[in-house]
Write an enzyme that holds these catalytic residues in place. Structure first.
Site, PDB file in Angstrom:
ATOM      1  CE  LYS A  61      37.946  40.430  37.020  1.00 37.73           C
ATOM      2  NZ  LYS A  61      38.683  39.126  37.651  1.00 37.73           N
ATOM      3  NE  ARG A  91      42.473  42.825  31.774  1.00 35.58           N
ATOM      4  CZ  ARG A  91      42.662  41.752  31.294  1.00 35.58           C
ATOM      5  NH1 ARG A  91      43.698  41.123  30.733  1.00 35.58           N
ATOM      6  NH2 ARG A  91      41.539  40.980  31.122  1.00 35.58           N
ATOM      7  NE  ARG A  93      35.742  28.599  35.475  1.00 32.85           N
ATOM      8  CZ  ARG A  93      36.011  29.821  35.378  1.00 32.85           C
ATOM      9  NH1 ARG A  93      35.184  30.896  35.969  1.00 32.85           N
ATOM     10  NH2 ARG A  93      37.103  30.046  34.811  1.00 32.85           N
ATOM     11  NE  ARG A 127      37.772  30.987  31.063  1.00 31.31           N
ATOM     12  CZ  ARG A 127      37.714  32.143  31.483  1.00 31.31           C
ATOM     13  NH1 ARG A 127      36.735  32.660  32.086  1.00 31.31           N
ATOM     14  NH2 ARG A 127      38.804  32.958  31.480  1.00 31.31           N
ATOM     15  NE  ARG A 163      43.524  33.321  33.312  1.00 32.74           N
ATOM     16  CZ  ARG A 163      42.438  32.724  33.665  1.00 32.74           C
ATOM     17  NH1 ARG A 163      42.281  31.537  33.642  1.00 32.74           N
ATOM     18  NH2 ARG A 163      41.154  33.477  33.885  1.00 32.74           N
TER      19      ARG A 163
END
Length: 193
Positions: free
Chosen positions: A13, A88, A127, A139, A150
């Site tokens: 996104k 959300r 990643r 991250r 998540r």
């Protein structure tokens, strides 16, 4: 044109939002970025945000809608908004719809970036490995366990928005596992239709 990009964490996104900012002069309204900016702004809203965050509490929907209202009122000439990280939940979707209507605007598209969860986990773990290999820091939430947490939160809270926007006739689906360019083309086809 105002749009929402929907999809689980890691679906792309943020990458696609940046492409729309660059190619269509859209404004990305990232809830996280707005909260961080408000916290250090010194405004009344910023003081409220800082107090809530410093207490370790979740920022209320009313505060987020207030921040979005500020952005809608102050933005200059642009190609529309990309809502990132908001809404959300169904109450947030209702609040956003009411705010846009009050300001004489509407939501044109809710675009779901569809992905396969197992491939998504591989992508995110990869990643993180790429970041380490490049000498960077991944991250903090780019690991399999965090991603699964998540994803569970996404499916519990956010996936009902798919039915909500489908019922309103706003939902389009794009294969989020294609190349970045292919996903960008598919999103452009939705927006240009």
């Amino acid at each position: 044109m105002n749009i929402i990009l929907l999809g689980p964490p890691g679906a792309g996104k943020g990458t696609q939002a940046q492409k729309l900012v660059d190619s269509r002069n859209m404004v990305q309204l990232s809830t996280g970025d707005m909260l961080r900016a408000a916290r250090t702004s010194g405004t009344e809203m910023g003081k409220t945000v800082a107090a809530v965050m410093d207490a370790g509490e979740l920022v209320t929907d009313e505060i987020v809608i207030g921040l979005i209202r500020e952005q809608l009122e102050t933005a200059g000439d642009h190609g529309g908004y990309i809502f990132d990280g908001f809404p959300r939940t169904l109450p947030q979707a209702d609040a956003l719809g009411a705010l846009l209507a009050e300001m004489g605007q509407s939501l044109d598209h809710a675009i779901e970036l569809q992905v396969n969860d197992e491939i998504l986990v591989e992508r995110i773990v990869g990643r993180a490995a790429e970041a380490v290999a490049a000498g960077g820091t991944p991250r903090a939430d780019d690991n399999e366990e965090s991603l699964k947490t998540r994803l569970m939160a996404y499916y519990k809270q956010t996936s009902p928005l798919l039915g909500y926007y489908y019922a309103k006739g706003n939902l389009s689906c794009v294969d989020g596992l294609g190349t970045m360019d292919a996903v960008e083309r598919d999103i452009a086809a939705v927006l240009d239709a």
